[in-house]
Design a protein around this motif. Structure first.
Motif, PDB file in Angstrom:
ATOM      1  N   LEU A   1       0.830  -1.212   0.000  1.00 49.72           N
ATOM      2  CA  LEU A   1       0.000   0.000   0.000  1.00 49.72           C
ATOM      3  C   LEU A   1       0.866   1.265   0.000  1.00 49.72           C
ATOM      4  O   LEU A   1       0.604   2.208  -0.742  1.00 49.72           O
ATOM      5  CB  LEU A   1      -0.892   0.023   1.243  1.00 49.72           C
ATOM      6  N   VAL A   2       1.902   1.235   0.847  1.00 51.43           N
ATOM      7  CA  VAL A   2       2.788   2.407   0.941  1.00 51.43           C
ATOM      8  C   VAL A   2       3.458   2.658  -0.411  1.00 51.43           C
ATOM      9  O   VAL A   2       3.550   3.794  -0.871  1.00 51.43           O
ATOM     10  CB  VAL A   2       3.851   2.206   2.052  1.00 51.43           C
TER      11      VAL A   2
ATOM     12  N   ARG B   1       0.878   4.008  -2.997  1.00 56.09           N
ATOM     13  CA  ARG B   1       0.445   5.390  -2.793  1.00 56.09           C
ATOM     14  C   ARG B   1       1.534   6.390  -3.197  1.00 56.09           C
ATOM     15  O   ARG B   1       1.258   7.580  -3.316  1.00 56.09           O
ATOM     16  CB  ARG B   1       0.089   5.602  -1.324  1.00 56.09           C
ATOM     17  N   ASP B   2       2.759   5.891  -3.402  1.00 56.04           N
ATOM     18  CA  ASP B   2       3.850   6.796  -3.796  1.00 56.04           C
ATOM     19  C   ASP B   2       3.885   6.851  -5.326  1.00 56.04           C
ATOM     20  O   ASP B   2       4.606   6.115  -5.990  1.00 56.04           O
ATOM     21  CB  ASP B   2       5.180   6.270  -3.235  1.00 56.04           C
TER      22      ASP B   2
ATOM     23  N   GLU C   1      10.359   8.440  11.620  1.00 57.26           N
ATOM     24  CA  GLU C   1       9.067   8.816  12.211  1.00 57.26           C
ATOM     25  C   GLU C   1       8.658   7.872  13.337  1.00 57.26           C
ATOM     26  O   GLU C   1       7.510   7.882  13.769  1.00 57.26           O
ATOM     27  CB  GLU C   1       8.017   8.882  11.101  1.00 57.26           C
TER      28      GLU C   1
ATOM     29  N   VAL D   1       7.908   4.910  13.477  1.00 58.10           N
ATOM     30  CA  VAL D   1       6.912   3.868  13.239  1.00 58.10           C
ATOM     31  C   VAL D   1       7.524   2.509  13.571  1.00 58.10           C
ATOM     32  O   VAL D   1       6.842   1.618  14.075  1.00 58.10           O
ATOM     33  CB  VAL D   1       6.434   3.880  11.767  1.00 58.10           C
TER      34      VAL D   1
ATOM     35  N   ARG E   1       7.172   1.789  17.116  1.00 60.17           N
ATOM     36  CA  ARG E   1       5.796   1.394  17.437  1.00 60.17           C
ATOM     37  C   ARG E   1       5.572  -0.071  17.065  1.00 60.17           C
ATOM     38  O   ARG E   1       4.888  -0.801  17.782  1.00 60.17           O
ATOM     39  CB  ARG E   1       4.815   2.312  16.695  1.00 60.17           C
TER      40      ARG E   1
ATOM     41  N   LEU F   1       3.166   7.237  12.382  1.00 55.43           N
ATOM     42  CA  LEU F   1       2.116   6.695  11.506  1.00 55.43           C
ATOM     43  C   LEU F   1       2.615   6.691  10.071  1.00 55.43           C
ATOM     44  O   LEU F   1       3.578   7.385   9.743  1.00 55.43           O
ATOM     45  CB  LEU F   1       0.867   7.583  11.573  1.00 55.43           C
ATOM     46  N   TYR F   2       1.956   5.907   9.235  1.00 55.05           N
ATOM     47  CA  TYR F   2       2.257   5.940   7.802  1.00 55.05           C
ATOM     48  C   TYR F   2       1.420   7.043   7.162  1.00 55.05           C
ATOM     49  O   TYR F   2       0.198   6.936   7.103  1.00 55.05           O
ATOM     50  CB  TYR F   2       1.953   4.589   7.157  1.00 55.05           C
ATOM     51  N   GLU F   3       2.107   8.076   6.703  1.00 58.07           N
ATOM     52  CA  GLU F   3       1.399   9.230   6.141  1.00 58.07           C
ATOM     53  C   GLU F   3       0.625   8.879   4.871  1.00 58.07           C
ATOM     54  O   GLU F   3      -0.371   9.512   4.547  1.00 58.07           O
ATOM     55  CB  GLU F   3       2.413  10.338   5.824  1.00 58.07           C
ATOM     56  N   GLU F   4       1.138   7.863   4.136  1.00 60.77           N
ATOM     57  CA  GLU F   4       0.495   7.514   2.852  1.00 60.77           C
ATOM     58  C   GLU F   4      -0.750   6.655   3.050  1.00 60.77           C
ATOM     59  O   GLU F   4      -1.461   6.382   2.089  1.00 60.77           O
ATOM     60  CB  GLU F   4       1.466   6.740   1.944  1.00 60.77           C
ATOM     61  N   LEU F   5      -0.961   6.205   4.279  1.00 60.48           N
ATOM     62  CA  LEU F   5      -2.150   5.393   4.548  1.00 60.48           C
ATOM     63  C   LEU F   5      -3.216   6.247   5.233  1.00 60.48           C
ATOM     64  O   LEU F   5      -2.908   7.275   5.836  1.00 60.48           O
ATOM     65  CB  LEU F   5      -1.803   4.202   5.442  1.00 60.48           C
TER      66      LEU F   5
END
Lengths: 419, 310
Positions: free
Chosen positions: A10-11, A14-15, A247, A249, A252, B85-89
C-alpha cells in the motif's frame, strides 16, 4: 507477515512518483536505446557495401592444356592421369570465383562488374570502385597445379585497392576463406577419393550456427534494463525503512511484540511481488511496442517467466540485506549511497549498462556470478537455444543466492536498542 | 503497578538518566516534567523497553521486565512525541495495520477501531490519508493507535506539542476520560504546566537526568511556601525604585515587568506600607497590587532555574 506485506504494498502503491519511475522509466529507456542503437547498426550495415571489378587476363582453356601437358610429363599411370583430369575438369577456378561473387547473399552487399585492367584502375582512382580482383595469366594453371598436384606454386589471384579500408579488409577475408575452403575440400577429396562438392561460401555479418537463434540488440536492452531496474526496487522498498525509523513507526512496531522477522519477511514479499510485476509489465509493454521476441512459442514464454520469477526472489533477498543495513546505520544518506553503490556495481558487472562480453575475462566471470548477470546470461542463452536443461543450474544458483541473502539479513538484523 | 529502580542510561561518559526511581499505582495519572534534555524521553524509552538501561530495573507488579519485555509491551500503550504513523495510509488503514500486529482478534478489531476513532473524534474522517490531516488530527490518530490493544498503562510523550487549541482540548479530554472512566494508568509528559496540573494527581520533576522533586501538586507547591510573589503595577518604573525596593526588609528579589515590578518576599511579611512610601518618594503611583499564589511553573523555575519551555 501478511499485515506487513499488505502495508508495504500500500505504501509503495500510494507513492505515485515512485511507481512512475519504477514502471515507466525502464520502458522509456528501452524504447529510446532501441531507437538510438538500431539506427547506428542500420547505418553501419548500409556502409558495408563493396564496389568490385573482376579483371580477367587468364585464358581458362589454355590453363587446362598446360595442366594436361604437365600431367603427361609426370610419372602417372593412364588411369591415374584420367582420374586427375576428370577431377580438374570439375574445378574450373575462374568459374568458381564468378559463382562466389554471384552468390545471392554476397550480391546484397557486393556490386560486381567485369572490366579491363585499365578501366578498373581508372575507376579505383576515381573512387567509384573499392577494389579490383585480378585473375592474371596462368591463374587456372596455378590453381590446378596447387590443388591437384600439391605443387608449391602461389595462387596468383590479387586484390588491388587504392587504400586499405574496412571494405577491402572484408573482401580480403572473403577471398582468403574461399581459397582455404577450396584447398581443404580438394585435400579431403584427395584423401577420401570422393567427388569435389560445391565450395562453401564464407559467411559475412552475423554468424549463424545451426539450431541456434541469434539475439538482437533490442532483446539485450530489454533484458539488461529490466534486470537493472528490478535491482532498484530492492533499494526503494528498503529505503522506506528510513522513513519508518525517522518517524518512529518502527519503534511502534517493536512495541507490538511483533517478531522483527515478520517485518523483514513482509519487506521481502512486497519486493518480490513489485519486482515481478515490474519486470512482467516492462517485458510485456516492450513486446507489444517493439516485438522484442517475435514468433516465440508458449514454452519460450514459460521459461522466461520462470527465470524472471526466480530473479525477483533474489531481488527480494537483496532487499532484506538493504533493510537490515538501513536499520543498522544512522545516516540515511550513507544508506542511500551504499545501496546505490552496490546496485551500480552489480549493474556494471552484470551487464546492465553494456554486454558482459565487453568486459575483461575475469570480470565476465565475476559478472556471471551476480544475480542480474546470471539472469541476463541465462535469458540470452534461453533466447538462443530454448533448452530447458540450460535453466536448471542458473535457477538453483539464484535460489541459493536468495537463501544466502535471507541468512545474512537475519544475521545482521539489529538487536533491541540498536535501531 | 509499574516502577523503575535506580534506572540509569549512560552514553559514552554522559549520564542521560541518572538513577531515577519512579512508580505508578494502578489508575493513577502521573506527570513527568522537565526542560528539554532532562532525560524524559530516554526514561520513557527504557520503561517501554525500546532502550536497554545501562543499569537499574523496570518492574511490573514487582517483577523485573528488563530481560523479557513482552509482558510490559502488552500492558503499555505508548504515544511517542513523533507522529509514528504511515502518512500515505488513511487513519483507518493505519489503525487496522497496528491493530493486526498488536494481534487484536479479527472479530474485535473493527469495533475497537471505531471505538478509538470515536474517542479521538475522527470517526467521520477515518478514510482520509493521514498526510492530509492537520498536526492536531495526526496527533489524535497517534493516540488512537496506542489504544487499540486496550493498554492498562498509557505513556504520552508531549502529545500536544504544536497543535491547535481544539485538538489540544480533545486530547486532554480523551486522556482524562481514559483515566477517570476507563481506569487507565497515565504517565504524561508535557511542556505545558497547566496540562499536568489539570490531568495529574502526582508529578515528577526531572533535570539533568535526575528526579529533583516529586509529589502531589500541593506537596510541590509547599516547596515555595516560605515566599510570597507580589505583582505591583506602577504609573512609572525606574532603576531607583527597583534599587530602593531591593533594599527593603524581607524582600529577596525584584524583577522589572512590562508595567511595573515583581517582588519575591518572605512569606507573611507586611511590606505594603513601606512599599507605598518608597514609590511615592520616587514620584510614581501604585495602580494595581496583587499577592500571587505560587504555581507549579514557579516551583519548576525555583528547582531548575529554567522555565519549562527553555
Amino acid at each position: 507477515m501478511g499485515s506487513f506485506f499488505k502495508k508495504d504494498l500500500l505504501v509503495f502503491w500510494r507513492d505515485r512518483k515512485e511507481i512512475l519511475l519504477s514502471l515507466l522509466l525502464p520502458i522509456v529507456i528501452i524504447f529510446v536505446l532501441n531507437i538510438a542503437f538500431t539506427g547506428v547498426f542500420e547505418s553501419e550495415s548500409e556502409s558495408v557495401t563493396i564496389d568490385l571489378a573482376i579483371v580477367q587476363e587468364d585464358d581458362e582453356a589454355l590453363g587446362f592444356e598446360q595442366f594436361e601437358e604437365t600431367l603427361s610429363d609426370m610419372d602417372f599411370s593412364v588411369e591415374e592421369r584420367e582420374q586427375v583430369l576428370e577431377q580438374a575438369g570439375e574445378v574450373t577456378p575462374i568459374q568458381l570465383i564468378h559463382e562466389l561473387f554471384n552468390d545471392p547473399e554476397l550480391k546484397e552487399w557486393i556490386n560486381i562488374q567485369e572490366l579491363t585492367e585499365a578501366e578498373a584502375s581508372e575507376s579505383v582512382e576515381a573512387g567509384t570502385l573499392d577494389a579490383i580482383i585480378k585473375l592474371p595469366e596462368g591463374f587456372t594453371y596455378g590453381v590446378l597445379s596447387q590443388v591437384m598436384l600439391g605443387e608449391q606454386s602461389e595462387i596468383p589471384l590479387t586484390i588491388q585497392a587504392e587504400e586499405q579500408s574496412n571494405e577491402v579488409s572484408v573482401l580480403q577475408e572473403i577471398v582468403y576463406n574461399f581459397i582455404n575452403t577450396i584447398n581443404l575440400q580438394f585435400a579431403i577429396g584427395a584423401t577420401t577419393g570422393s567427388d569435389i562438392t560445391e565450395a562453401k561460401l564464407p559467411q559475412g555479418g552475423t554468424e549463424i550456427v545451426e539450431g541456434v537463434e541469434t539475439y538482437t540488440i533490442t532483446q539485450y536492452f530489454t533484458i539488461a534494463m529490466t534486470t537493472l531496474f528490478a535491482l532498484f526496487i530492492s533499494q526503494t522498498i528498503a529505503l522506506k525503512t528510513v522513513t519508518e525509523k525517522r518517524e518512529r513507526v518502527f519503534n511502534r512496531i517493536l512495541l507490538t511484540n511483533s517478531n522483527p522477522l515478520n517485518y523483514l519477511m513482509g519487506k521481502m514479499l512486497a519486493t518480490f511481488c513489485i519486482t515481478w510485476l515490474q519486470m512482467m509489465i516492462t517485458i510485456t509493454v516492450s513486446q507489444l511496442i517493439l516485438d522484442v521476441f517475435p514468433e516465440r512459442n508458449f514454452d519460450f514464454w514459460i521459461g522466461l517467466i520462470m527465470v524472471i520469477t526466480v530473479f525477483a526472489l533474489t531481488v527480494a533477498g537483496l532487499s532484506a540485506i538493504f533493510t537490515t543495513i538501513t536499520l543498522n546505520m544512522h545516516d540515511s544518506n550513507a544508506v542511500s549511497g551504499l545501496t546505490t553503490l552496490i546496485i551500480m556495481t552489480l549493474g556494471v558487472l552484470g551487464g546492465g549498462f553494456f554486454p558482459i562480453q565487453g568486459l575483461p575475462v575475469f570480470m565476465q566471470k565475476i559478472g556471471e556470478w551476480t544475480p542480474n548477470g546470471l539472469t541476463q546470461v541465462t535469458l540470452i542463452e534461453w533466447i538462443q537455444y530454448t533448452e530447458m536443461k540450460g535453466l536448471v543450474m542458473p535457477i538453483i544458483i539464484l535460489i541459493v543466492f536468495f537463501i544466502v541473502c535471507i541468512i545474512i539479513g537475519m544475521a545482521i538484523f539489529p538487536r533491541r536498542g540498536r535501531v | 503497578m509499574l516502577e523503575t529502580v535506580n534506572l540509569t542510561k549512560t552514553y559514552k561518559d554522559k549520564k542521560a538518566v541518572d538513577g531515577i526511581d519512579i512508580y505508578l499505582d494502578k489508575g493513577e495519572s502521573v506527570g513527568l516534567l522537565g526542560p528539554n534534555g532532562a532525560g524524559k524521553s530516554t526514561t520513557i524509552s527504557m520503561i517501554s523497553s525500546l532502550l536497554k538501561p545501562t543499569s537499574g530495573d523496570v518492574r511490573l507488579n514487582g517483577e523485573s521486565k528488563i530481560k523479557d519485555p513482552s509482558e510490559i509491551r502488552r500492558v503499555l500503550g505508548v504515544v511517542p512525541q513523533e507522529i509514528a504513523l504511515y502518512e500515505e495510509l488513511s487513519a483507518y488503514e493505519n489503525l487496522k495495520f497496528f491493530g493486526k500486529i498488536y494481534k487484536v482478534k479479527k472479530d474485535v478489531l473493527e469495533n475497537r477501531m471505531q471505538e478509538v476513532l470515536e474517542m479521538v473524534g475522527l470517526k467521520e474522517r477515518q478514510k482520509e490519508l493521514v498526510k492530509t490531516f492537520s498536526g492536531g488530527m495526526k496527533r489524535r490518530v497517534n493516540i488512537a493507535a496506542a489504544l487499540l490493544h486496550q493498554p492498562e498503562i498509557l505513556i504520552l510523550d508531549e502529545p500536544t506539542v504544536g497543535i491547535d487549541p481544539q485538538s489540544r482540548n480533545h486530547i486532554l479530554e480523551t486522556v482524562r476520560k481514559l483515566n477517570e472512566e476507563h481506569g487507565t494508568t497515565i504517565l504524561y509528559t508535557s511542556h505545558y504546566m497547566e496540562e499536568v496540573e489539570q490531568l495529574c494527581n502526582r508529578v515528577y520533576i526531572m533535570d539533568h537526568g535526575k528526579i529533583v522533586a516529586s509529589g502531589s501538586k500541593n506537596e510541590l507547591l509547599s516547596i515555595l511556601s516560605s515566599e510570597d510573589t507580589i505583582q505591583v503595577q506602577l504609573s512609572k518604573t525606574s532603576d531607583a525604585i527597583i534599587e530602593k525596593v531591593k533594599g527593603m526588609e524581607h524582600v529577596r528579589r525584584v524583577d522589572e515587568t512590562s508595567d511595573g515590578i515583581r517582588i519575591i518576599s518572605k512569606k507573611g511579611s507586611n511590606i505594603l506600607s513601606d512599599l507605598v512610601h518608597v514609590i511615592e518618594n520616587e514620584n510614581s503611583q501604585i495602580s494595581h497590587f496583587q499577592v500571587e499564589i505560587p504555581s507549579l511553573e514557579d516551583v519548576f523555575l525555583h528547582l531548575t532555574g529554567k522555565t519549562l519551555r527553555d
